[in-house]
Design an enzyme around this catalytic site. Structure first.
Site, PDB file in Angstrom:
ATOM      1  N   LYS A   1       3.958   2.104  -4.894  1.00  0.00           N
ATOM      2  CA  LYS A   1       3.573   3.155  -5.683  1.00  0.00           C
ATOM      3  C   LYS A   1       3.389   4.214  -4.435  1.00  0.00           C
ATOM      4  O   LYS A   1       2.282   4.369  -3.879  1.00  0.00           O
ATOM      5  CB  LYS A   1       2.317   2.941  -6.221  1.00  0.00           C
ATOM      6  CG  LYS A   1       1.975   4.303  -7.335  1.00  0.00           C
ATOM      7  CD  LYS A   1       0.665   4.879  -7.204  1.00  0.00           C
ATOM      8  CE  LYS A   1       0.110   5.644  -6.286  1.00  0.00           C
ATOM      9  NZ  LYS A   1       0.725   7.226  -6.510  1.00  0.00           N
TER      10      LYS A   1
ATOM     11  N   GLY B   1       4.006   7.428 -10.107  1.00  0.00           N
ATOM     12  CA  GLY B   1       2.753   7.588 -10.865  1.00  0.00           C
ATOM     13  C   GLY B   1       1.621   7.897 -10.203  1.00  0.00           C
ATOM     14  O   GLY B   1       1.687   8.000  -9.170  1.00  0.00           O
TER      15      GLY B   1
ATOM     16  N   GLY C   1      -2.338   7.919  -8.790  1.00  0.00           N
ATOM     17  CA  GLY C   1      -3.248   6.986  -8.244  1.00  0.00           C
ATOM     18  C   GLY C   1      -4.128   6.336  -9.372  1.00  0.00           C
ATOM     19  O   GLY C   1      -4.301   5.235  -9.241  1.00  0.00           O
TER      20      GLY C   1
ATOM     21  N   GLY D   1      -1.730   3.442  -9.470  1.00  0.00           N
ATOM     22  CA  GLY D   1      -2.508   2.507  -8.254  1.00  0.00           C
ATOM     23  C   GLY D   1      -3.565   1.909  -8.745  1.00  0.00           C
ATOM     24  O   GLY D   1      -3.703   0.798  -8.189  1.00  0.00           O
TER      25      GLY D   1
ATOM     26  N   GLU E   1      -5.336   1.399   5.765  1.00  0.00           N
ATOM     27  CA  GLU E   1      -4.948   2.454   7.016  1.00  0.00           C
ATOM     28  C   GLU E   1      -5.442   3.711   6.272  1.00  0.00           C
ATOM     29  O   GLU E   1      -4.695   4.481   5.457  1.00  0.00           O
ATOM     30  CB  GLU E   1      -3.452   2.574   7.161  1.00  0.00           C
ATOM     31  CG  GLU E   1      -2.848   1.353   7.858  1.00  0.00           C
ATOM     32  CD  GLU E   1      -3.400   1.096   9.297  1.00  0.00           C
ATOM     33  OE1 GLU E   1      -4.091   1.906   9.905  1.00  0.00           O
ATOM     34  OE2 GLU E   1      -3.032  -0.164   9.722  1.00  0.00           O
TER      35      GLU E   1
ATOM     36  N   CYS F   1      -2.966  11.444  10.033  1.00  0.00           N
ATOM     37  CA  CYS F   1      -4.487  10.843  10.222  1.00  0.00           C
ATOM     38  C   CYS F   1      -4.916  10.706  11.769  1.00  0.00           C
ATOM     39  O   CYS F   1      -5.835  10.455  11.942  1.00  0.00           O
ATOM     40  CB  CYS F   1      -4.267   9.219   9.691  1.00  0.00           C
ATOM     41  SG  CYS F   1      -2.777   8.607  10.060  1.00  0.00           S
TER      42      CYS F   1
ATOM     43  N   GLU G   1     -12.248  15.292   8.146  1.00  0.00           N
ATOM     44  CA  GLU G   1     -11.122  15.208   8.031  1.00  0.00           C
ATOM     45  C   GLU G   1     -10.372  16.336   7.211  1.00  0.00           C
ATOM     46  O   GLU G   1     -10.502  16.482   6.201  1.00  0.00           O
ATOM     47  CB  GLU G   1     -10.543  13.783   7.837  1.00  0.00           C
ATOM     48  CG  GLU G   1      -8.954  13.796   8.051  1.00  0.00           C
ATOM     49  CD  GLU G   1      -8.248  12.655   7.280  1.00  0.00           C
ATOM     50  OE1 GLU G   1      -8.432  12.201   6.189  1.00  0.00           O
ATOM     51  OE2 GLU G   1      -7.615  12.018   8.176  1.00  0.00           O
TER      52      GLU G   1
HETATM   53  P1  NAD Z   1      -4.807   9.711  -1.025  1.00  0.00           P
HETATM   54  O1  NAD Z   1      -5.705   8.825  -0.674  1.00  0.00           O
HETATM   55  O2  NAD Z   1      -5.433  10.994  -2.147  1.00  0.00           O
HETATM   56  O3  NAD Z   1      -3.729   8.990  -1.693  1.00  0.00           O
HETATM   57  C1  NAD Z   1      -2.906   7.971  -1.114  1.00  0.00           C
HETATM   58  C2  NAD Z   1      -2.112   7.189  -2.362  1.00  0.00           C
HETATM   59  O4  NAD Z   1      -3.133   6.629  -2.936  1.00  0.00           O
HETATM   60  C3  NAD Z   1      -1.539   8.009  -3.260  1.00  0.00           C
HETATM   61  O5  NAD Z   1      -0.265   7.395  -3.525  1.00  0.00           O
HETATM   62  C4  NAD Z   1      -2.261   8.252  -4.390  1.00  0.00           C
HETATM   63  O6  NAD Z   1      -1.762   8.687  -5.501  1.00  0.00           O
HETATM   64  C5  NAD Z   1      -2.927   6.864  -4.464  1.00  0.00           C
HETATM   65  N1  NAD Z   1      -4.273   6.795  -5.147  1.00  0.00           N
HETATM   66  C6  NAD Z   1      -5.160   7.845  -5.520  1.00  0.00           C
HETATM   67  N2  NAD Z   1      -6.149   7.458  -6.137  1.00  0.00           N
HETATM   68  C7  NAD Z   1      -6.082   6.091  -6.330  1.00  0.00           C
HETATM   69  C8  NAD Z   1      -6.742   5.104  -6.883  1.00  0.00           C
HETATM   70  N3  NAD Z   1      -7.824   5.537  -7.424  1.00  0.00           N
HETATM   71  N4  NAD Z   1      -6.394   3.984  -6.816  1.00  0.00           N
HETATM   72  C9  NAD Z   1      -5.222   3.395  -6.244  1.00  0.00           C
HETATM   73  N5  NAD Z   1      -4.331   4.510  -5.526  1.00  0.00           N
HETATM   74  C10 NAD Z   1      -4.670   5.939  -5.746  1.00  0.00           C
HETATM   75  O7  NAD Z   1      -4.272  10.189   0.261  1.00  0.00           O
HETATM   76  P2  NAD Z   1      -3.080  11.514   0.532  1.00  0.00           P
HETATM   77  O8  NAD Z   1      -3.650  12.844   0.284  1.00  0.00           O
HETATM   78  O9  NAD Z   1      -1.962  11.083  -0.118  1.00  0.00           O
HETATM   79  O10 NAD Z   1      -2.879  11.369   2.230  1.00  0.00           O
HETATM   80  C11 NAD Z   1      -3.738  12.009   2.999  1.00  0.00           C
HETATM   81  C12 NAD Z   1      -4.750  10.922   3.735  1.00  0.00           C
HETATM   82  O11 NAD Z   1      -4.021   9.861   4.073  1.00  0.00           O
HETATM   83  C13 NAD Z   1      -5.502  11.452   4.659  1.00  0.00           C
HETATM   84  O12 NAD Z   1      -7.007  11.106   4.451  1.00  0.00           O
HETATM   85  C14 NAD Z   1      -5.074  10.934   5.702  1.00  0.00           C
HETATM   86  O13 NAD Z   1      -5.757  10.383   7.036  1.00  0.00           O
HETATM   87  C15 NAD Z   1      -4.488   9.490   5.111  1.00  0.00           C
HETATM   88  N6  NAD Z   1      -3.634   8.652   6.145  1.00  0.00           N
HETATM   89  C16 NAD Z   1      -3.930   7.527   6.843  1.00  0.00           C
HETATM   90  C17 NAD Z   1      -2.980   7.062   7.720  1.00  0.00           C
HETATM   91  C18 NAD Z   1      -3.096   5.775   8.513  1.00  0.00           C
HETATM   92  O14 NAD Z   1      -2.290   5.134   9.035  1.00  0.00           O
HETATM   93  N7  NAD Z   1      -4.359   5.499   8.850  1.00  0.00           N
HETATM   94  C19 NAD Z   1      -1.658   7.697   7.833  1.00  0.00           C
HETATM   95  C20 NAD Z   1      -1.214   8.520   7.076  1.00  0.00           C
HETATM   96  C21 NAD Z   1      -2.371   9.198   6.253  1.00  0.00           C
END
Ligand code: NAD
Length: 471
Positions: free
Chosen positions: A169, A200, A202, A206, A244, A278, A378
């Protein structure tokens, strides 16, 4: 206007059961560029069923067969590199520089997985026993928008190496990138059901993946808040999780460093992916008696940072991915001023001439206290905080005074000293006098930056579980 109205299940592009539409908006112009049809729980069930069926045979494949599949995926992706860069630039406003590197990262995911797999021992002898490293089953992969295809490639390559099948996803904001990547994957001709992709939300798709009883593991990259909710949801079925998550990476410039090279590198580390990374080095820790010199160097470097059209090869900072993200970054800039940090360059509002998109001014605060929210949370935009330290010990203490522990940076003219300091920082990766990547070395977070590691043999270990045979 493009409508993405297919998901990928059991080796075919099929129409989702879900019918809701999500708007895809260009961050550079804020104009509607397309829509994606969002899948629902029923779609997840179909994808998991296909992956579960495919797992029966795929888990029995040999190393050689898996290597062949990984090579096919690599070659199919390699053929469309330029298009893959363009779609990232257009869809989320990633800079050309960053997106080009990111496509290189996608390709290296497959080549690294092949090298790792060749050397990986699935059968080991321990004491009098034989230990089989067995794949876990169907893996759920959930990725963010900030390097979507890179994360998908790396996680898929590792799952295939282990003999697992997957349900992916991606972020709903990455539908166009996903579509192109899927066309590449489809061309690679893997057995049906090995990978399945559902677009879709999250909270819908998700969540269904998190709760599905036939998914054995989730590999998630995204925010710490969502990572925690996935971990909570995964408990009921005792899914394995690799998380991650976010970061607030410290960058320690030791007093013996060459400031002329360390400061421009620090700005590059802070503003990578327009600050939407990140691993961005967002806390710059400098000796208190050198603050004036640092301020001057930082200001001079940031004045030259090009903000603008992400398609231009020399653009360093492009637009924020969405209006919401733009507002969030503005909120933090305002907060920094309210908290009493000194604005060195940048500030609220948009850079002149770039009012149409979600552009922010590359911003630096100096005289920041590590207790301020701008130093603890962040921000996910091009906002850097300069914090002073008294001595080496103080620098290490400030670096570690954070909820996160993903990445850190150290600059020093003395290799041994840099290693000593690096070894005391609580972070999954520490860059010493460098801004680079090693696809074989483990990557992941301490503390609230996550659980588990990715890449190379450490990454593959997370997709298998030992089974002991005792005779
Ligand atoms: P997010 O956590 O909002 O979303 C990530 C994914 O999770 C998306 O596909 C989203 O649709 C899904 N999601 C959202 N709610 C969910 C739920 N309740 N259950 C399951 N899935 C769900 O993050 P974002 O805004 O897309 O990305 C930015 C974040 O990602 C920042 O915090 C960044 O630090 C982190 N990030 C971490 C790494 C790493 O390797 N550590 C790398 C890149 C980004």
């Amino acid at each position: 206007m493009k409508t993405i109205d297919k998901m990928y299940v059991n080796g075919e592009f099929v129409t989702p059961n879900g019918t809701d539409l999500f708007d895809l908006i260009s961050p550079t112009t804020n104009k509607l560029t397309g829509q994606v049809v969002l899948g629902n729980e029923q779609d997840v069930n179909l994808a998991v069923a296909a992956a579960k069926e495919a797992y029966k045979t795929f888990s029995q494949t040999t190393k050689e067969e898996r290597i062949t599949y990984l090579q096919k995926l690599h070659d199919a992706v390699a053929k469309r590199q330029d298009e893959l860069v363009d779609v990232m630039v257009n869809e989320y406003g990633g800079t050309y520089q960053f997106c080009k590197n990111s496509v290189g990262y996608m390709l290296s995911s497959f080549t690294t997985a092949i090298e790792t797999l060749k050397a990986f021992e699935f059968e080991r002898t321990v004491g009098r026993s034989k230990v089989l490293m067995q794949s876990l089953g169907v893996v759920g992969i959930i990725t963010p928008w900030n390097s979507s295809n890179g994360f998908i490639c790396n996680k898929l390559a590792t799952a295939i190496s282990a003999g697992s099948t997957v349900v992916i996803k991606p972020s709903e904001m990455s539908a166009q990138q996903t579509q192109l990547l899927l066309e590449c994957f489809h061309e690679a001709g893997l057995p049906k059901g090995v990978f399945n992709v559902i677009n879709g939300l999250g909270t819908v798709v998700g969540n269904a993946i998190t709760n599905h009883p036939d998914i054995a593991k989730i590999s998630f990259t995204g925010s710490t808040a969502v990572g925690k909710s996935i971990a909570r949801g995964a408990v009921d079925t005792l899914k394995r999780v690799t998380l991650e998550l976010g970061g607030k990476s410290p960058n320690i410039i030791l007093d013996d460093a060459n400031f002329e090279t360390a400061i421009p590198m620090a700005i590059a580390a802070a503003y990578m992916n327009s600050g939407q990374a990140c691993i961005a080095g967002t806390r710059l820790l400098v000796p208190e008696n050198r603050l004036d010199e640092v301020n001057q160097l930082v200001k001079a470097t940031v004045e030259k940072v090009k903000v603008g059209n992400p398609a231009d090869e020399d653009t360093v900072v492009g637009p924020m991915v969405s209006k919401k993200q733009y507002e969030r970054v503005q909120g933090y800039i305002k907060l920094g001023i309210e908290e009493g940090a000194q604005l060195l360059i940048g500030g609220e509002g948009q850079p002149e001439g770039l009012e149409a998109g979600n552009f922010v001014k590359p911003t630096v605060f100096t005289n920041v206290k590590n207790t301020m929210r701008i130093a603890r949370e962040e921000i996910f935009g091009p906002v850097l905080s300069i914090i002073t330290y008294k001595d080496e010990e103080d620098a290490i203490a400030i670096a570690n005074d954070t909820d996160y522990g993903l990445q850190a940076y150290v600059s020093s003219g003395d290799g041994q000293r840099a290693h000593r300091v690096a070894s005391k920082i609580v972070a999954g990766r520490v860059m010493i006098n460098a801004l680079t990547h090693d696809p074989h070395a483990p990557f992941g977070g301490f503390k609230q930056s996550g659980i588990g590691r990715e890449f190379g043999s450490y990454g593959l270990e997370e997709y298998v579980e030992p089974k002991t045979l005792l005779v």
